[in-house]
Design a protein around this motif. Structure first.
Motif, mmCIF file in Angstrom:
data_model
loop_
_atom_site.group_PDB
_atom_site.id
_atom_site.type_symbol
_atom_site.label_atom_id
_atom_site.label_comp_id
_atom_site.label_asym_id
_atom_site.label_seq_id
_atom_site.Cartn_x
_atom_site.Cartn_y
_atom_site.Cartn_z
ATOM 1 N N THR A 189 0.896 -26.782 115.802
ATOM 2 C CA THR A 189 -0.256 -26.395 114.980
ATOM 3 C C THR A 189 0.183 -25.479 113.841
ATOM 4 O OG1 THR A 189 -1.697 -26.525 116.916
ATOM 5 C CG2 THR A 189 -2.544 -25.320 115.016
ATOM 6 N N LEU A 190 1.088 -24.549 114.159
ATOM 7 C CA LEU A 190 1.652 -23.676 113.116
ATOM 8 C C LEU A 190 2.311 -24.505 112.017
ATOM 9 C CD1 LEU A 190 3.405 -20.619 114.829
ATOM 10 C CD2 LEU A 190 1.233 -20.696 113.632
ATOM 11 N N GLY A 191 3.015 -25.555 112.422
ATOM 12 C CA GLY A 191 3.680 -26.425 111.456
ATOM 13 C C GLY A 191 2.696 -27.061 110.491
ATOM 14 N N TRP A 192 1.580 -27.560 111.006
ATOM 15 C CA TRP A 192 0.573 -28.199 110.142
ATOM 16 C C TRP A 192 -0.063 -27.183 109.193
ATOM 17 C CZ3 TRP A 192 1.434 -32.914 109.564
ATOM 18 C CH2 TRP A 192 1.720 -33.770 110.634
ATOM 19 N N VAL A 193 -0.304 -25.976 109.685
ATOM 20 C CA VAL A 193 -0.874 -24.930 108.816
ATOM 21 C C VAL A 193 0.115 -24.594 107.694
ATOM 22 C CG1 VAL A 193 -1.675 -22.539 108.700
ATOM 23 C CG2 VAL A 193 -2.310 -23.966 110.643
ATOM 24 N N ALA A 194 1.411 -24.467 108.038
ATOM 25 C CA ALA A 194 2.442 -24.170 107.033
ATOM 26 C C ALA A 194 2.515 -25.276 105.983
ATOM 27 C CB ALA A 194 3.798 -23.990 107.717
ATOM 28 N N ILE A 195 2.380 -26.510 106.405
ATOM 29 C CA ILE A 195 2.399 -27.639 105.467
ATOM 30 C C ILE A 195 1.208 -27.568 104.517
ATOM 31 C CG2 ILE A 195 2.080 -30.158 105.318
ATOM 32 C CD1 ILE A 195 3.792 -30.336 107.910
ATOM 33 N N GLY A 196 0.033 -27.258 105.053
ATOM 34 C CA GLY A 196 -1.159 -27.140 104.211
ATOM 35 C C GLY A 196 -1.019 -26.047 103.171
ATOM 36 N N VAL A 197 -0.483 -24.904 103.579
ATOM 37 C CA VAL A 197 -0.276 -23.788 102.647
ATOM 38 C C VAL A 197 0.733 -24.173 101.565
ATOM 39 C CG1 VAL A 197 0.641 -21.438 102.437
ATOM 40 C CG2 VAL A 197 -0.887 -22.015 104.329
ATOM 41 N N SER A 198 1.774 -24.925 101.941
ATOM 42 C CA SER A 198 2.801 -25.338 100.988
ATOM 43 C C SER A 198 2.250 -26.262 99.911
ATOM 44 C CB SER A 198 3.957 -26.035 101.723
ATOM 45 O OG SER A 198 4.585 -25.145 102.621
ATOM 46 N N VAL A 199 1.288 -27.098 100.271
ATOM 47 C CA VAL A 199 0.654 -27.984 99.284
ATOM 48 C C VAL A 199 -0.068 -27.155 98.218
ATOM 49 C CG1 VAL A 199 -1.147 -29.713 98.929
ATOM 50 C CG2 VAL A 199 0.415 -29.929 100.875
ATOM 51 N N ILE A 200 -0.827 -26.151 98.676
ATOM 52 C CA ILE A 200 -1.532 -25.277 97.736
ATOM 53 C C ILE A 200 -0.539 -24.523 96.855
ATOM 54 C CG2 ILE A 200 -3.148 -23.342 97.538
ATOM 55 C CD1 ILE A 200 -4.220 -24.143 100.321
ATOM 56 N N CYS A 201 0.581 -24.105 97.471
ATOM 57 C CA CYS A 201 1.613 -23.348 96.754
ATOM 58 C C CYS A 201 2.200 -24.155 95.598
ATOM 59 C CB CYS A 201 2.710 -22.929 97.726
ATOM 60 S SG CYS A 201 3.947 -21.852 97.009
ATOM 61 N N ILE A 202 2.379 -25.455 95.792
ATOM 62 C CA ILE A 202 2.928 -26.306 94.724
ATOM 63 C C ILE A 202 2.029 -26.258 93.487
ATOM 64 C CG2 ILE A 202 3.403 -28.696 94.049
ATOM 65 C CD1 ILE A 202 4.354 -29.198 96.922
ATOM 66 N N PHE A 203 0.734 -26.362 93.697
ATOM 67 C CA PHE A 203 -0.205 -26.315 92.565
ATOM 68 C C PHE A 203 -0.161 -24.955 91.863
ATOM 69 C CE2 PHE A 203 -2.095 -29.802 95.059
ATOM 70 C CZ PHE A 203 -2.256 -30.754 94.053
ATOM 71 N N MET A 204 -0.041 -23.877 92.641
ATOM 72 C CA MET A 204 0.019 -22.543 92.035
ATOM 73 C C MET A 204 1.306 -22.343 91.245
ATOM 74 S SD MET A 204 -1.880 -19.931 91.647
ATOM 75 C CE MET A 204 -3.115 -20.177 92.931
ATOM 76 N N LEU A 205 2.432 -22.875 91.749
ATOM 77 C CA LEU A 205 3.701 -22.792 91.010
ATOM 78 C C LEU A 205 3.627 -23.560 89.697
ATOM 79 C CD1 LEU A 205 6.332 -23.134 93.883
ATOM 80 C CD2 LEU A 205 5.991 -21.139 92.424
ATOM 81 N N GLY A 206 2.853 -24.644 89.687
ATOM 82 C CA GLY A 206 2.656 -25.391 88.455
ATOM 83 C C GLY A 206 2.000 -24.537 87.381
ATOM 84 N N ARG A 207 1.062 -23.686 87.777
ATOM 85 C CA ARG A 207 0.403 -22.789 86.825
ATOM 86 C C ARG A 207 1.380 -21.717 86.327
ATOM 87 N NH1 ARG A 207 -5.348 -20.808 88.933
ATOM 88 N NH2 ARG A 207 -5.442 -20.187 86.730
#
Length: 420
Positions: free
Chosen positions: A379-397
């Motif tokens: 479950t921790l793994g899936w949460v980390a993956i979800g956070v990483s997706v959001i992080c990619i968009f923020m790095l784009g900004r």
């Protein structure tokens, strides 16, 4: 004439001393993960309590960074460096002398109050001494402290722990740090160029003006998101390996050593790539690679040691592959007069986000008794993956902000040349 992209002898010394400093600070933090299983058994504590040991450092480091952010650009960076590194040494010694769970938590708080600020001061020194075209390689080298701590520090620490108890690794870290402190005192030059650019009369106003800038807040958000995924899973890595994957206590040093050797090869390569390619796309690609490996690793059961080693090396490659270009990119956000405050706040949010993640992870992961498998690690793994997706968009900004700033600087230089 020296190429602007090459390093001077003094710059090489700065890289070396910052790498050694990172090695000691990261080792102090990283050693908790492999000692996690031993500590939980010897002190009879549960995963949630161990998560608090990890997060105590992170929260205190975050608070300390915020409190010092307003003052970070008002002093010689060398003096700040020496003061906080000295406090870190004292805190680490306190960890070694701790005999109860409350004492250990208190010692981690002391260590975090001082150690958590060292990374932000190091980043400010890097941005003052090195051009943005050099910073990817510098980050690649300084982050080798992470790999070196796994290759040398963690295995040696585990052997010392097995021979003389879990306290021994903390005394090892303190001894290494004292030697590094002597080097800093003797060779590092004062860093005061930023002092002439200060306009705010009070530290509070300087802190407020730094937080108030929208572009800076975007950079802070990206850093916090980068931190959450790693901190959420890392504290329970050794317990997962021992209780779920069948790795023995005797094999743990070898597992960390092989993972560290892999990272030592990966980080300089990623650093060079970071200076030659688009940092956002490099970080985004590494993030996707890391997400796939997290999904695989967190669903593993008992496997041969070599398979676990290979997956660990690949996962670290993904983590470092996104961390180095991301942090190099974020250093391009602040102006020179705000770098100390920006890096302090940035480091604080990184630590606080990590503390929240570790505590949150401790609430998700369950272990019925000392020798039972960890539950809900996937479950921790899936949460980390979800956070990483959001992080990619923020790095784009962040990437758009840095590119716009770089273009503006280039145009100003062209205008100056035309006027001349």
């Amino acid at each position: 004439m020296q190429n602007e992209n090459s390093f001077s002898p003094y710059q090489k010394f700065v890289i070396a001393v910052l790498t050694l400093t990172q090695f000691s600070v990261i080792l102090d933090f990283m050693i908790l993960s492999p000692l996690g299983d031993t500590l939980m058994k010897s002190m009879n504590i549960k995963p949630a309590q161990f998560g608090l040991v990890v997060s105590a450092y992170a929260f205190s480091a975050g608070i300390s960074g915020l409190l010092t952010a307003g003052f970070a650009d008002r002093f010689d960076r060398k003096k700040l460096f020496v003061f906080f590194y000295g406090g870190f040494i004292v805190g680490t010694l306190c960890c070694g002398f701790a005999t109860t769970y409350p004492m250990l938590v208190a010692a981690r708080i002391i260590t975090g109050l001082f150690g958590g600020v060292i990374g932000s001061i190091s980043m400010a020194i890097i941005t003052d001494i090195f051009t943005i075209q050099q910073r990817g390689r510098v980050m690649g080298f300084t982050q080798m402290g992470f790999g070196a701590s796994q290759v040398l520090g963690i295995p040696i620490g585990l052997y010392l722990s097995n021979a003389w108890g879990w306290e021994a690794p903390f005394f090892l870290v303190a001894g290494i740090a004292i030697v590094i402190m002597i080097l800093i005192g003797l060779r590092l030059q004062p860093i005061t160029g930023h002092l002439a650019l200060q306009h705010d009369k009070s530290a509070v106003m300087h802190l407020w003006h730094t937080i108030a800038k929208r572009n800076y807040r975007i950079g802070f958000s990206a850093t916090a998101l980068l931190s959450i995924g790693g901190f959420m899973m890392m504290p329970f890595g050794s317990a997962f390996a021992v209780n779920n994957l069948g790795v023995t206590e005797a094999q743990l040093p070898l597992l960390f050593m092989v993972s560290g050797i892999g990272s030592l090869f990966v980080m300089p390569i990623v650093g060079r790539l970071s200076d030659k390619t688009d940092r956002f796309w490099l970080a985004a690609g590494a993030s996707l690679f890391m997400m796939v490996l997290i999904a695989v690793y967190t669903h593993l059961t008992v496997n041969p040691l070599w398979i676990i080693m290979v997956l660990n090396v690949l996962m670290i490659a993904g983590i470092m592959g996104r961390m180095i270009p991301s942090m190099a990119l974020i250093t391009g956000v602040p102006e020179m007069e705000d770098r100390g405050a920006f890096m302090s706040i940035n480091s604080s949010l990184q630590q606080i986000a990590g503390g929240v993640a570790a505590a949150f992870g401790g609430m998700i992961v369950i272990q019925k008794d000392k020798f039972s498998p960890l539950e809900h690690y996937d479950t921790l793994g899936w949460v980390a993956i979800g956070v990483s997706v959001i992080c990619i968009f923020m790095l784009g900004r962040v990437s758009k902000i840095v590119k716009a700033k770089t273009s503006k600087t280039v145009m100003q230089k062209v205008d100056t040349l035309i006027e001349v």
